[in-house]
Scaffold this motif. Structure first.
Motif, PDB file in Angstrom:
ATOM      1  N   VAL A   1      84.095  75.730  63.158  1.00 44.93           N
ATOM      2  CA  VAL A   1      84.611  74.691  64.059  1.00 44.93           C
ATOM      3  C   VAL A   1      84.114  73.306  63.625  1.00 44.93           C
ATOM      4  CG1 VAL A   1      84.528  73.811  66.427  1.00 44.93           C
ATOM      5  CG2 VAL A   1      84.963  76.242  65.997  1.00 44.93           C
ATOM      6  N   LYS A   2      82.849  73.237  63.243  1.00 48.79           N
ATOM      7  CA  LYS A   2      82.283  71.966  62.773  1.00 48.79           C
ATOM      8  C   LYS A   2      83.052  71.483  61.531  1.00 48.79           C
ATOM      9  CE  LYS A   2      77.900  69.953  61.488  1.00 48.79           C
ATOM     10  NZ  LYS A   2      76.741  70.346  60.678  1.00 48.79           N
ATOM     11  N   GLY A   3      83.288  72.437  60.634  1.00 49.29           N
ATOM     12  CA  GLY A   3      84.035  72.118  59.406  1.00 49.29           C
ATOM     13  C   GLY A   3      85.450  71.663  59.716  1.00 49.29           C
ATOM     14  N   GLN A   4      86.012  72.224  60.777  1.00 50.34           N
ATOM     15  CA  GLN A   4      87.384  71.854  61.136  1.00 50.34           C
ATOM     16  C   GLN A   4      87.447  70.413  61.649  1.00 50.34           C
ATOM     17  OE1 GLN A   4      89.745  74.787  63.341  1.00 50.34           O
ATOM     18  NE2 GLN A   4      88.103  76.275  63.003  1.00 50.34           N
ATOM     19  N   PHE A   5      86.435  70.011  62.425  1.00 54.90           N
ATOM     20  CA  PHE A   5      86.400  68.619  62.889  1.00 54.90           C
ATOM     21  C   PHE A   5      86.234  67.658  61.711  1.00 54.90           C
ATOM     22  CE2 PHE A   5      85.869  70.275  67.197  1.00 54.90           C
ATOM     23  CZ  PHE A   5      86.659  69.379  67.898  1.00 54.90           C
ATOM     24  N   LYS A   6      85.428  68.079  60.760  1.00 51.59           N
ATOM     25  CA  LYS A   6      85.234  67.272  59.548  1.00 51.59           C
ATOM     26  C   LYS A   6      86.571  67.098  58.827  1.00 51.59           C
ATOM     27  CE  LYS A   6      80.852  67.315  57.154  1.00 51.59           C
ATOM     28  NZ  LYS A   6      79.975  68.238  56.481  1.00 51.59           N
ATOM     29  N   GLN A   7      87.288  68.211  58.740  1.00 57.01           N
ATOM     30  CA  GLN A   7      88.571  68.205  58.056  1.00 57.01           C
ATOM     31  C   GLN A   7      89.564  67.292  58.778  1.00 57.01           C
ATOM     32  OE1 GLN A   7      89.680  68.887  55.328  1.00 57.01           O
ATOM     33  NE2 GLN A   7      91.865  69.383  55.430  1.00 57.01           N
ATOM     34  N   ALA A   8      89.564  67.367  60.130  1.00 59.71           N
ATOM     35  CA  ALA A   8      90.456  66.517  60.927  1.00 59.71           C
ATOM     36  C   ALA A   8      90.152  65.050  60.624  1.00 59.71           C
ATOM     37  CB  ALA A   8      90.264  66.809  62.412  1.00 59.71           C
ATOM     38  N   ASP A   9      88.857  64.754  60.489  1.00 54.96           N
ATOM     39  CA  ASP A   9      88.415  63.403  60.187  1.00 54.96           C
ATOM     40  C   ASP A   9      88.884  62.962  58.798  1.00 54.96           C
ATOM     41  OD1 ASP A   9      87.067  61.359  61.450  1.00 54.96           O
ATOM     42  OD2 ASP A   9      85.313  61.636  60.116  1.00 54.96           O
ATOM     43  N   ARG A  10      88.683  63.847  57.811  1.00 54.44           N
ATOM     44  CA  ARG A  10      89.107  63.562  56.434  1.00 54.44           C
ATOM     45  C   ARG A  10      90.603  63.263  56.360  1.00 54.44           C
ATOM     46  NH1 ARG A  10      85.375  67.486  53.942  1.00 54.44           N
ATOM     47  NH2 ARG A  10      86.724  69.078  54.798  1.00 54.44           N
ATOM     48  N   LEU A  11      91.387  64.039  57.122  1.00 57.43           N
ATOM     49  CA  LEU A  11      92.837  63.857  57.103  1.00 57.43           C
ATOM     50  C   LEU A  11      93.268  62.578  57.827  1.00 57.43           C
ATOM     51  CD1 LEU A  11      94.101  67.482  57.888  1.00 57.43           C
ATOM     52  CD2 LEU A  11      94.383  66.249  55.736  1.00 57.43           C
ATOM     53  N   GLY A  12      92.345  62.037  58.609  1.00 54.99           N
ATOM     54  CA  GLY A  12      92.693  60.853  59.395  1.00 54.99           C
ATOM     55  C   GLY A  12      93.464  61.209  60.649  1.00 54.99           C
ATOM     56  N   ALA A  13      93.228  62.419  61.169  1.00 60.77           N
ATOM     57  CA  ALA A  13      93.929  62.835  62.394  1.00 60.77           C
ATOM     58  C   ALA A  13      93.539  61.926  63.545  1.00 60.77           C
ATOM     59  CB  ALA A  13      93.591  64.283  62.721  1.00 60.77           C
ATOM     60  N   LYS A  14      94.524  61.551  64.376  1.00 56.72           N
ATOM     61  CA  LYS A  14      94.237  60.646  65.483  1.00 56.72           C
ATOM     62  C   LYS A  14      93.668  61.407  66.673  1.00 56.72           C
ATOM     63  CE  LYS A  14      98.046  57.792  63.867  1.00 56.72           C
ATOM     64  NZ  LYS A  14      98.956  58.768  63.201  1.00 56.72           N
ATOM     65  N   SER A  15      94.031  62.683  66.751  1.00 49.54           N
ATOM     66  CA  SER A  15      93.509  63.478  67.866  1.00 49.54           C
ATOM     67  C   SER A  15      93.373  64.934  67.435  1.00 49.54           C
ATOM     68  CB  SER A  15      94.444  63.381  69.075  1.00 49.54           C
ATOM     69  OG  SER A  15      95.684  63.963  68.734  1.00 49.54           O
ATOM     70  N   VAL A  16      92.694  65.694  68.287  1.00 49.17           N
ATOM     71  CA  VAL A  16      92.497  67.112  67.980  1.00 49.17           C
ATOM     72  C   VAL A  16      92.830  67.921  69.223  1.00 49.17           C
ATOM     73  CG1 VAL A  16      90.626  68.794  67.787  1.00 49.17           C
ATOM     74  CG2 VAL A  16      90.873  67.029  66.032  1.00 49.17           C
ATOM     75  N   LEU A  17      93.505  69.039  69.012  1.00 48.19           N
ATOM     76  CA  LEU A  17      93.721  69.991  70.105  1.00 48.19           C
ATOM     77  C   LEU A  17      92.880  71.219  69.775  1.00 48.19           C
ATOM     78  CD1 LEU A  17      95.325  70.901  72.665  1.00 48.19           C
ATOM     79  CD2 LEU A  17      97.005  71.892  71.086  1.00 48.19           C
ATOM     80  N   VAL A  18      91.860  71.485  70.619  1.00 48.97           N
ATOM     81  CA  VAL A  18      91.001  72.637  70.375  1.00 48.97           C
ATOM     82  C   VAL A  18      91.558  73.825  71.150  1.00 48.97           C
ATOM     83  CG1 VAL A  18      88.644  73.539  70.405  1.00 48.97           C
ATOM     84  CG2 VAL A  18      89.025  71.063  70.211  1.00 48.97           C
TER      85      VAL A  18
END
Ligand code: AMP
Length: 415
Positions: free
Chosen positions: A364-381
């Motif tokens: 999950v931590k890695g997924q947030f990192k990935q969302a950040d790298r991609l420049g995602a504006k939001s996340v749906l967990v």
């Protein structure tokens, strides 16, 4: 290549990776936005054609036909060639589909790959891409001016730097033949100073001397008689009108009496756009009138005018820029189960969000990192029994009861 050796793209070819691909798409969109309103419809012809089309259309004595074509035999023993240029194929299609029966002129534009077996260098490839337009069925000088201005405008909209336009006229084939004889006599009188290549082609096509980069030949050609001074009255009037229309439109150009393009089919107007931002291969695009081409291909006498420009060269001198954009939403998978997570992704996309999902087994931590790298504006967990929406900008995260509420919350976050 030896077994197990490193596999590479063939010499003179290149791969288009996403960043470059986006710039190309952007340039293509600019082209379409410019050509369609001007009445130019898209045309797409085969990438290989009968070899004879180019031999007859482009000209037996040209560099292209003599040494640059990728020619092969198909299984039925027919000689085919990867298209080295676009005009001959478009004219073939015009005849084959009876487009002469449509209201004239027929205006077309194309975009795609072309092949020439040239020595690769910066800006010169064996597979390259061209965008081009053709206006077939009228010899009105306003068409010459129109197509020139279309390329000029495309280069402007693409932000091309250091662009210059050179303009000339080759007159009719008769004028050119008489002039060729005069030029041949002149070149013969200084034959010893010419390059071997030009000398070898003196009989077939003395005009090619103007294309030479051999210092001796350049010096000889400087004092040669000029075709522009030999135009008949009609051709001179046609050329004068093209110039007047360009003047009227405020498009600068330089008259180049020695402008000879590498294709034999041109008559009357010829032009070339160059860029100071390019090195030795400074040509960005060029073209001209080809009033004899369709009859040369076995059709009736139907005039035409057009140009082709190198997509790689335009991009080399322009500032078309398309930054990659991060997704609106990244779906973080936290034990929701594959079906639920995938359904959530589908619902996001259906609602019009750009959405991506974790697909590489990260924590999950890695997924947030990935969302950040991609420049995602939001996340749906998507958890086992929970759904939450996180604003990647503020870091605020809140739980929502169902996907409908999630979509509403995401709309707010992205507003
Ligand atoms: P042409 O069809 O020779 O009039 O070329 C028109 C334009 O296509 C040139 O001005 C270049 O921008 C481009 N071009 C031609 N040959 C090549 C090549 N071998 N590699 C890259 N671009 C090319």
């Amino acid at each position: 290549m030896a077994a197990g050796g490193k596999l590479q793209a063939p010499r003179g070819t290149f791969d288009v990776l996403p960043e470059d691909g986006r710039r190309r798409s952007q340039l293509r969109a600019l082209s379409e936005e410019l050509f369609e309103p001007a009445g130019y419809g898209p045309v797409d012809t085969p990438i290989f054609e009968a070899t004879e089309l180019f031999a007859r259309g482009v000209g037996e004595t040209t560099d292209i036909v003599q040494k640059e074509m990728f020619t092969f035999e198909d299984q039925g023993g027919r000689s085919l060639t990867l298209r080295p240029e676009g005009t001959a194929g478009v004219c073939r299609a015009y005849m084959e589909h009876g487009m002469h029966k449509q209201p004239q002129p027929v205006k077309l534009w194309y975009w795609g790959p072309f092949f020439r077996h040239e020595a690769p260098q910066a800006g010169r490839y064996r597979q390259f891409n061209q965008v081009g337009v053709e206006a077939i069925g009228s010899d009105d000088p306003s068409l010459d001016a129109e197509v020139i201005l279309l390329l000029s405008e495309l280069l402007t909209r693409a932000g091309a730097q250091g662009v210059r336009l050179r303009l000339g006229s080759l007159g009719t084939p008769e004028t050119r033949r008489e002039y060729s004889d005069e030029l041949r006599d002149y070149l013969r009188s200084r034959e010893a100073e010419l390059s071997d290549e030009v000398r070898a082609r003196l009989d077939a096509n003395p005009l090619r001397a103007f294309d030479s980069d051999h210092p001796g030949t350049i010096a000889v050609v400087k004092d040669a008689p000029k075709l522009l001074d030999r135009l008949n009255e009609e051709d001179a009037a046609h050329f004068a009108e093209v110039r007047a229309l360009l003047d009227e439109a405020g498009r600068d150009y330089e008259i180049d009496a020695a402008l000879v393009r590498g294709l034999d089919y041109y008559t009357r107007t010829v032009f070339e756009f160059t860029s100071d931002a390019l090195g030795a291969q400074s040509g960005v695009g060029g073209g001209g009138r080809y009033d004899g081409l369709i009859s040369q291909l076995g059709g009736p006498h139907i005039p035409g005018v057009g140009w082709a420009a190198g997509i790689e060269r335009i991009l080399m001198v322009s500032d078309v820029e398309v930054p990659g954009v991060g997704p609106d939403v990244y779906v973080v998978r936290d034990g929701g189960g594959a079906v639920t997570e995938f359904k959530a992704l589908g619902a996001l996309r259906e609602a019009g969000f750009t959405a991506q999902m974790e697909q590489a087994g990260r924590s999950v931590k890695g997924q947030f990192k990935q969302a950040d790298r991609l420049g995602a504006k939001s996340v749906l967990v998507v958890g086992a029994d929970t759904l939450s929406v996180r604003d990647m900008n503020t870091g605020d995260q809140r739980e929502v009861p169902d996907i409908a509420e999630a979509l509403a919350a995401l709309k707010e976050v992205l507003a």
